[in-house]
Design a protein around this motif. Structure first.
Motif, PDB file in Angstrom:
ATOM      1  N   ASN A   1       0.855  -1.181   0.000  1.00  0.00           N
ATOM      2  CA  ASN A   1       0.000   0.000   0.000  1.00  0.00           C
ATOM      3  C   ASN A   1       0.891   1.230   0.000  1.00  0.00           C
ATOM      4  N   LEU A   2       0.367   2.309  -0.520  1.00  0.00           N
ATOM      5  CA  LEU A   2       1.121   3.548  -0.632  1.00  0.00           C
ATOM      6  C   LEU A   2       0.499   4.611   0.242  1.00  0.00           C
TER       7      LEU A   2
ATOM      8  N   ASP B 126       9.775  -3.048   3.418  1.00  0.00           N
ATOM      9  CA  ASP B 126       8.644  -2.369   4.068  1.00  0.00           C
ATOM     10  C   ASP B 126       8.832  -2.272   5.586  1.00  0.00           C
ATOM     11  N   GLU B 127       9.805  -2.990   6.145  1.00  0.00           N
ATOM     12  CA  GLU B 127      10.096  -2.874   7.579  1.00  0.00           C
ATOM     13  C   GLU B 127      11.227  -1.883   7.833  1.00  0.00           C
ATOM     14  N   SER B 128      11.682  -1.216   6.773  1.00  0.00           N
ATOM     15  CA  SER B 128      12.620  -0.107   6.900  1.00  0.00           C
ATOM     16  C   SER B 128      11.844   1.179   6.634  1.00  0.00           C
TER      17      SER B 128
ATOM     18  N   GLY C  66       9.226   4.920  -1.676  1.00  0.00           N
ATOM     19  CA  GLY C  66       8.979   4.813  -3.110  1.00  0.00           C
ATOM     20  C   GLY C  66       8.676   6.197  -3.648  1.00  0.00           C
ATOM     21  N   GLY C  67       8.412   6.289  -4.943  1.00  0.00           N
ATOM     22  CA  GLY C  67       8.139   7.596  -5.520  1.00  0.00           C
ATOM     23  C   GLY C  67       7.018   7.564  -6.539  1.00  0.00           C
TER      24      GLY C  67
ATOM     25  N   LEU D  42       6.802   8.307  -1.026  1.00  0.00           N
ATOM     26  CA  LEU D  42       5.763   7.476  -0.418  1.00  0.00           C
ATOM     27  C   LEU D  42       6.309   6.636   0.718  1.00  0.00           C
ATOM     28  N   ASN D  43       5.501   6.494   1.755  1.00  0.00           N
ATOM     29  CA  ASN D  43       5.742   5.454   2.760  1.00  0.00           C
ATOM     30  C   ASN D  43       5.187   4.144   2.229  1.00  0.00           C
TER      31      ASN D  43
END
Lengths: 210, 210
Positions: free
Chosen positions: A191-192, B176-178, B182-183, B190-191
């Motif tokens: 998910n974003l 995803d645990e860091s 993203g962009g 993005l988270n």
């Protein structure tokens, strides 16, 4: 930090190496590519290598793995020149992942995974009906990558369909306000959530948050 | 759905088009590429086009825009053959974005944006010290893309450093645990939050959630 040298990587068990090295480029796009052969047989396949190449002309690329086994997407693009790229959403993620299974050439992933196709505006190739971002492309070039026998497939955008609420006033697309997913590696979907949007960077100015 | 044909896209105002078309490929990786010239001058630049090309050998690519203006990253890679790719985190995002400003060749973005460099294991090019995923590469090939005068720059992974807690038992990296981001498009970060991880897809099997 855990260190892996090239020799360490070369000595890893094959699947472990594929899992790890597929993760190191960072976050990936997740798209479904739709095609149709000259007999009307459709194909749909998930790709996490779609990449922006340029906006004028509008060009997208993706990496095609070695064509030593059947690659229906590639064959259809070469023979018909038209294909679609469709953003994958949370709602589509499990069906999209399932398109990676090795179906036979006479089986359509649209049927096998229950993803509804859509044809519009006389475009030859099928779109994914429920995708909020659908792109119709014409093949522009195929560039061999000798280093590992892959290919960069380049298409020009001929049709672009986007949910109107995602288009910002300046052209930016607020994909984070849709359920479009990103990916990690071979099998993980994300998910974003918007972290920040920053102003254009100049040497002696402080960035603004947009 | 809002429709843009190729003619519509060609007629858009230049910046609007660049914003929009940069968004349509979906979610992007966000990386800092570190280089050093033969005089020891370092350079650091943000790229959202780093892509997985293959895991055996371990190859990454990125797209280099036309080299009509100075492109310090490209020049340094061509002349020295070594560079680093470093994942951008939430904590690094504003400084990483600022590296896109047009600094002079004798200014290092490491200094100008206060990003700390790191040298280790005799690798020639500088890493980003605070990145949880650092990759040292050697230039493998440069592939011209005639369609828009860009280039695909291909490097082989010679060094890989990763926070140990992110490595799963099967080699998958739990990015995803860091706080790796993203962009979207040119300027949005993005988270990441895990949506699902699915098992390997086979034609007559139901996917399992991993």
């Amino acid at each position: 930090m855990k260190r892996f040298t090239l020799a360490d990587i070369d000595n890893l068990e094959r699947r472990y190496r594929a899992q790890m090295i597929n993760c190191i480029s960072g976050i990936k796009s997740v798209n479904l590519i739709g095609t149709k052969d000259k007999n009307g047989q459709t194909n749909l396949a998930i790709f996490n290598s779609v990449i922006h190449l340029g906006s004028n002309p509008p060009l997208l690329g993706y990496i095609q793995r070695p064509t030593t086994v059947e690659r229906h997407t590639y064959e259809n693009i070469v023979s018909t020149e038209y294909y679609t790229i469709n953003a994958v959403t949370e709602e589509l993620s499990s069906q999209a992942h399932q398109t990676a299974a090795r179906y036979e050439k006479n089986e359509s992933e649209f049927v096998e995974t229950s993803i509804e196709s859509e044809y519009k505006d006389n475009f030859f190739a099928p779109f994914v009906k429920s995708s909020p971002l659908q792109i119709g492309l014409k093949l522009e070039d195929i560039i061999p990558i000798p280093a590992n026998n892959t290919k960069l497939i380049i298409g020009k955008v001929h049709e672009l369909y986007i949910q109107p609420n995602l288009v910002a006033d300046d052209g930016h697309l607020k994909l984070d306000e849709s359920t479009i997913v990103g990916g990690i590696g071979l099998d993980t979907y994300l998910n974003l959530k918007k972290h920040e949007r920053y102003s254009y960077a100049k040497p002696d100015e402080t960035l603004k948050k947009l």
